[in-house]
Design a protein around this motif. Structure first.
Motif, PDB file in Angstrom:
ATOM      1  N   ALA A  32       0.836  -1.198   0.000  1.00  0.00           N
ATOM      2  CA  ALA A  32       0.000   0.000   0.000  1.00  0.00           C
ATOM      3  C   ALA A  32       0.872   1.250   0.000  1.00  0.00           C
ATOM      4  N   VAL A  33       0.356   2.314  -0.567  1.00  0.00           N
ATOM      5  CA  VAL A  33       1.089   3.573  -0.698  1.00  0.00           C
ATOM      6  C   VAL A  33       0.336   4.646   0.072  1.00  0.00           C
ATOM      7  N   VAL A  34       1.080   5.402   0.882  1.00  0.00           N
ATOM      8  CA  VAL A  34       0.497   6.468   1.680  1.00  0.00           C
ATOM      9  C   VAL A  34       1.211   7.765   1.336  1.00  0.00           C
ATOM     10  N   GLU A  35       0.434   8.774   0.989  1.00  0.00           N
ATOM     11  CA  GLU A  35       1.040  10.070   0.654  1.00  0.00           C
ATOM     12  C   GLU A  35       1.510  10.770   1.918  1.00  0.00           C
ATOM     13  N   LEU A  36       2.739  11.280   1.875  1.00  0.00           N
ATOM     14  CA  LEU A  36       3.300  11.970   3.029  1.00  0.00           C
ATOM     15  C   LEU A  36       2.784  13.402   3.087  1.00  0.00           C
ATOM     16  N   PRO A  37       2.689  13.957   4.271  1.00  0.00           N
ATOM     17  CA  PRO A  37       2.267  15.361   4.383  1.00  0.00           C
ATOM     18  C   PRO A  37       3.229  16.277   3.632  1.00  0.00           C
ATOM     19  N   SER A  38       2.697  17.348   3.098  1.00  0.00           N
ATOM     20  CA  SER A  38       3.530  18.299   2.362  1.00  0.00           C
ATOM     21  C   SER A  38       4.589  18.883   3.285  1.00  0.00           C
ATOM     22  N   GLY A  39       5.798  18.989   2.759  1.00  0.00           N
ATOM     23  CA  GLY A  39       6.894  19.526   3.545  1.00  0.00           C
ATOM     24  C   GLY A  39       7.698  18.486   4.293  1.00  0.00           C
ATOM     25  N   SER A  40       7.188  17.243   4.373  1.00  0.00           N
ATOM     26  CA  SER A  40       7.933  16.198   5.067  1.00  0.00           C
ATOM     27  C   SER A  40       9.055  15.685   4.176  1.00  0.00           C
ATOM     28  N   SER A  41      10.129  15.229   4.784  1.00  0.00           N
ATOM     29  CA  SER A  41      11.294  14.742   4.060  1.00  0.00           C
ATOM     30  C   SER A  41      11.370  13.224   4.148  1.00  0.00           C
ATOM     31  N   ILE A  42      12.049  12.636   3.174  1.00  0.00           N
ATOM     32  CA  ILE A  42      12.227  11.184   3.153  1.00  0.00           C
ATOM     33  C   ILE A  42      13.409  10.827   4.050  1.00  0.00           C
ATOM     34  N   PRO A  43      13.228   9.901   4.986  1.00  0.00           N
ATOM     35  CA  PRO A  43      14.339   9.512   5.857  1.00  0.00           C
ATOM     36  C   PRO A  43      15.507   8.943   5.054  1.00  0.00           C
ATOM     37  N   LEU A  44      16.707   9.144   5.569  1.00  0.00           N
ATOM     38  CA  LEU A  44      17.901   8.702   4.871  1.00  0.00           C
ATOM     39  C   LEU A  44      18.236   7.239   5.126  1.00  0.00           C
ATOM     40  N   ASP A  45      17.519   6.607   6.038  1.00  0.00           N
ATOM     41  CA  ASP A  45      17.834   5.219   6.373  1.00  0.00           C
ATOM     42  C   ASP A  45      16.900   4.224   5.704  1.00  0.00           C
ATOM     43  N   MET A  46      16.138   4.658   4.699  1.00  0.00           N
ATOM     44  CA  MET A  46      15.251   3.767   3.976  1.00  0.00           C
ATOM     45  C   MET A  46      15.443   3.943   2.482  1.00  0.00           C
ATOM     46  N   PRO A  47      15.289   2.869   1.711  1.00  0.00           N
ATOM     47  CA  PRO A  47      15.497   2.972   0.257  1.00  0.00           C
ATOM     48  C   PRO A  47      14.348   3.673  -0.450  1.00  0.00           C
ATOM     49  N   ILE A  48      14.646   4.172  -1.646  1.00  0.00           N
ATOM     50  CA  ILE A  48      13.658   4.775  -2.529  1.00  0.00           C
ATOM     51  C   ILE A  48      13.427   3.824  -3.698  1.00  0.00           C
ATOM     52  N   LEU A  49      12.178   3.556  -4.019  1.00  0.00           N
ATOM     53  CA  LEU A  49      11.834   2.700  -5.148  1.00  0.00           C
ATOM     54  C   LEU A  49      11.669   3.551  -6.394  1.00  0.00           C
ATOM     55  N   THR A  50      12.386   3.197  -7.453  1.00  0.00           N
ATOM     56  CA  THR A  50      12.289   3.910  -8.730  1.00  0.00           C
ATOM     57  C   THR A  50      12.137   2.896  -9.855  1.00  0.00           C
ATOM     58  N   GLY A  51      11.412   3.291 -10.893  1.00  0.00           N
ATOM     59  CA  GLY A  51      11.256   2.431 -12.059  1.00  0.00           C
ATOM     60  C   GLY A  51      10.184   1.373 -11.930  1.00  0.00           C
ATOM     61  N   TRP A  52       9.432   1.372 -10.847  1.00  0.00           N
ATOM     62  CA  TRP A  52       8.398   0.365 -10.650  1.00  0.00           C
ATOM     63  C   TRP A  52       7.047   0.896 -11.136  1.00  0.00           C
ATOM     64  N   THR A  53       6.215  -0.010 -11.599  1.00  0.00           N
ATOM     65  CA  THR A  53       4.879   0.364 -12.051  1.00  0.00           C
ATOM     66  C   THR A  53       3.841  -0.116 -11.041  1.00  0.00           C
ATOM     67  N   ASP A  54       2.729   0.602 -10.973  1.00  0.00           N
ATOM     68  CA  ASP A  54       1.646   0.202 -10.079  1.00  0.00           C
ATOM     69  C   ASP A  54       1.067  -1.134 -10.528  1.00  0.00           C
ATOM     70  N   GLY A  55       0.811  -1.997  -9.590  1.00  0.00           N
ATOM     71  CA  GLY A  55       0.262  -3.310  -9.902  1.00  0.00           C
ATOM     72  C   GLY A  55       1.294  -4.353 -10.262  1.00  0.00           C
ATOM     73  N   ASP A  56       2.582  -3.997 -10.236  1.00  0.00           N
ATOM     74  CA  ASP A  56       3.637  -4.966 -10.539  1.00  0.00           C
ATOM     75  C   ASP A  56       3.704  -5.983  -9.404  1.00  0.00           C
ATOM     76  N   PRO A  57       3.503  -7.284  -9.703  1.00  0.00           N
ATOM     77  CA  PRO A  57       3.555  -8.282  -8.615  1.00  0.00           C
ATOM     78  C   PRO A  57       4.929  -8.374  -7.979  1.00  0.00           C
ATOM     79  N   ASN A  58       5.984  -8.087  -8.740  1.00  0.00           N
ATOM     80  CA  ASN A  58       7.325  -8.102  -8.164  1.00  0.00           C
ATOM     81  C   ASN A  58       7.499  -6.988  -7.131  1.00  0.00           C
ATOM     82  N   LYS A  59       6.843  -5.868  -7.348  1.00  0.00           N
ATOM     83  CA  LYS A  59       6.922  -4.781  -6.381  1.00  0.00           C
ATOM     84  C   LYS A  59       6.252  -5.188  -5.074  1.00  0.00           C
ATOM     85  N   ALA A  60       5.085  -5.827  -5.181  1.00  0.00           N
ATOM     86  CA  ALA A  60       4.397  -6.292  -3.977  1.00  0.00           C
ATOM     87  C   ALA A  60       5.231  -7.334  -3.243  1.00  0.00           C
TER      88      ALA A  60
END
Length: 297
Positions: free
Chosen positions: A135-163
């Motif tokens: 599941a995806v949750v939108e972060l409040p505006s102005g919040s920053s992404i923590p540096l101790d967690m990865p960022i997912l790039t290049g994935w499409t919604d509904g991709d079973p590999n992403k789940a």
């Protein structure tokens, strides 16, 4: 001397009507109980007076209240705790839910959300948290992404590999992922679930979603050993079919012709993979990550 046989007989004394009085008392008791029950259900004591939600961070208390389908003023005994639990547990972000009813009128809902395992940036530029259930949750505006967690790039919604990746990330300790800055899909014919990981220590790691849990634990120590040998960047392949990559000499390492398969070389070495002889018979060897340094211009 008088004769007792000549005395007149006394009339029989009637027995007390105990059974009739007992029935009357029982009837009066039941009548008053019915009256009290009616008065109770007509009073505010039989209504829900407060609904408390705890344990939620990403999903709002209002959303949980709507999912429970109860509200202040509803009849307290008109629903069961199990029914409310099932309704709340159906929310995509909720891992577990517990509902307790405290008389008079208080409902306590305790939820456990799926943990945040990664972040991503939507097409409109909004930052989103990705949970272990996908599941995806939108972060409040102005919040920053923590540096101790990865960022997912290049994935499409509904991709079973992403789940599947999100589920695996939820089972891995956060300390093992602290060096991973980005995860991208990199499928191939032998490895449909192959992924590429970028580390904050400037390494590229190739593995698969299925192999990630067992191999990620060894990655921090292996990178540390490379850094001790002054290897500060390169490619690490952590796959089931192991290929050893001997470091071939280039212009900077022409005199270093004694490098053999699996040895650690300098950060300017180019790699040429060759199959592991241990796999000639089709047997799987114990995978060992092998660095392959990328030549610098």
């Amino acid at each position: 001397m008088s004769d007792d046989r000549n005395m007149p007989a006394l009339p029989p004394v009637p027995k007390p009507r105990a059974r009739t009085n007992r029935k009357l008392l029982i009837f009066l008791f039941i009548f008053f109980i019915i009256i009290l029950v009616i008065l109770f259900f007509q009073s505010s004591l039989s209504r829900v007076s407060a609904i408390e939600v705890e344990g939620n961070e990403l999903i709002t208390s209002e959303a949980i209240g709507q999912a429970s389908q109860i509200a202040v003023g509803d009849r307290f005994f008109a629903f069961s705790s199990q029914t409310i639990t099932q309704r709340i547990a159906s929310l995509p972000m909720i891992k577990t839910a517990t509902v307790k009813k405290h008389f008079p009128g208080k409902i306590l809902i305790t939820v456990q959300e799926y943990p945040k395992v990664a972040f991503q940036i939507a097409a409109d530029g909004k930052k989103q948290a990705v949970l272990a259930d996908g599941a995806v949750v939108e972060l409040p505006s102005g919040s920053s992404i923590p540096l101790d967690m990865p960022i997912l790039t290049g994935w499409t919604d509904g991709d079973p590999n992403k789940a599947a990746l999100c589920k695996v990330l939820g089972e891995i300790p956060e300390s093992a992922l602290s060096d991973i800055s980005e995860i991208k899909p990199d499928p191939s014919e032998p490895y449909p679930d192959k992924i590429k990981l970028y580390t904050r220590s400037q390494f590229e790691v190739y593995t698969t979603i299925a192999y990630l849990p067992e191999k990620i634990d060894n990655l921090p120590a292996y990178i540390a050993s490379l850094q001790e040998d002054h290897i500060t960047s390169g490619i690490i392949k952590m796959l089931e079919v192991e290929y050893h990559a001997p470091f071939e000499p280039n212009e900077d390492t022409k005199n270093d012709s004694n490098n053999t398969s699996g040895q650690k070389g300098g950060s300017n070495a180019a790699a040429s993979p060759s199959p592991d002889p241990a796999n000639k018979d089709g047997n799987k060897s114990t995978p060992k990550p092998t660095p392959k340094a990328t030549p610098k211009p």
